[in-house]
Design an enzyme around this catalytic site. Structure first.
Site: not given
Length: 373
Positions: A139, A165, A167, A192, A217, A242, A266, A294
């Site tokens: 990520s 991934k 952001k 994400d 996401e 998520d 998670k 994570g």
């Protein structure tokens, strides 16, 4: 297994570099470790993944410290654990306490860890895991330029990560993703959003379809299911939930209304291993893609996530970079590292505590509290 006492340790762990998302920037991890010592001398340990500020969820380390010390740990007095089924029922003791899933998870996972150590059963096997190696992804927080984005992704692929991934947020989305797709046409790429958009942004989100993303996401509200179901009818890109999935019941509802095709699981967010196992089984039965996310964990949390990811239903690479990704010095030795390109080994550890380096913990410890039983 009977509990002798519980110990809380609050740590300040500087990050190797700032981690930037749509909801803020982190320069250090303010975290809590929970240790459970049994009357036979075994020790289990787990990491509370609540943040310093209530940005990912409403939980914070200050709040978790109080809830762990004054509410949850005292509720374990008199608890005995003889079987795996007993571990799965521990969370029932906490039902009168509303919310605080991350605090509950830290205690529950420390108990699983202690039982693994006392019984000599590897945590992987105790959870029902079968895989010895799991593929992992990375990520990447928001960067200041497209050139930096491309350089970071290129470096990640050279290290062997199986997917990337990134952001995103308003103004840091289509152009960035298009540049990455042009530079890496076959990359398994995930965007994400961390709840950066609303249904008013559906025209922007439709543009993601042309980029052939593996998934987007949590594009909408952090606690939403209904709007995600509406969005799923408007875009082709698979939606991964998520923050919205805090329990097996949330997963049931999301799957029933078509709010997602993928779930990022998670264990800290859902209250621990037992609830994570319920969600795993539901996703397998429903054909929903599952992977383990994570929370900038130390090696303690990463080893727990690896053990969970060894279950057969985890079919997409998880967020489990090596220890050196976030911290200059991890709390465990040896550190979490690649076993071979893009894959982590799931070791047959009987509890994670044996890997903890006490002197490293003490160097970054800012507070400690012991709750006797």
């Amino acid at each position: 297994m009977r509990i002798k006492h519980g110990t809380l340790r609050r740590l300040q762990m500087p990050l190797r570099e700032p981690f930037v998302t749509s909801y803020g920037r982190e320069d250090a991890r303010d975290l809590i470790l929970v240790e459970i010592e049994t009357t036979d001398g075994a020790i289990g340990i787990a990491e509370c993944v609540a943040g310093h500020l209530p940005l990912y969820t409403e939980e914070t380390t200050d709040g978790a410290w109080f809830v762990l010390r004054d509410v949850l740990l005292p509720m374990l007095r008199g608890v005995t654990v003889a079987t795996r089924a007993d571990l799965s029922c521990v969370s029932d003791r906490f039902r009168s306490v509303r919310g605080h899933a991350m605090a509950k998870a830290a205690i529950e996972m420390a108990l699983w860890d202690a039982f693994s150590a006392e019984q000599g059963i590897p945590l992987r096997k105790l959870l029902g895991g079968t895989k010895r190696h799991v593929p992992v992804g990375i990520s990447i927080g928001m960067q200041s330029s497209r050139e930096q984005w491309i350089a970071r992704v290129s470096d990640s692929l050279e290290q062997g990560f199986q997917r990337v991934k990134v952001k995103i947020a308003h103004g840091h989305d289509i152009a960035v993703l298009r540049a990455l797709r042009n530079a890496f046409p076959t990359l398994s790429l995930v965007a994400d959003a961390n709840s950066a958009y609303t249904l008013n942004d559906v025209e922007i989100l439709r543009q993601f379809d042309a980029l052939e993303l593996a998934m987007i996401e949590q594009p909408l509200g952090w606690d939403d299911l209904i709007d995600h179901a509406a969005l799923a009818k408007e875009i082709r890109t698979p939606i991964c939930l998520d923050e919205s999935i805090r329990s097996d019941d949330d997963a049931r509802k999301a799957i029933a209304i078509g709010a997602c095709r993928v779930i990022n699981l998670k264990p800290g967010r859902v209250g621990g291993f037992a609830e994570a196992l319920r969600i795993h089984d539901r996703c397998v039965a429903s054909g929903v893609t599952l992977w383990c996310g994570g929370m900038l964990e130390t090696g303690i949390g990463r080893l727990h996530n690896l053990a969970l990811s060894s279950l057969p239903g985890f079919s997409y690479p998880g967020d489990m970079a090596p220890s050196a990704r976030y911290f200059r010095e991890d709390l465990i030795d040896p550190p979490v590292a690649f076993a071979h390109t893009g894959h982590m080994a799931v070791e047959d550890l009987c509890g994670v505590y044996s890997r903890v380096v006490a002197s490293r913990v003490l160097r970054v410890q800012s507070d400690v509290s012991v709750v006797p039983f």
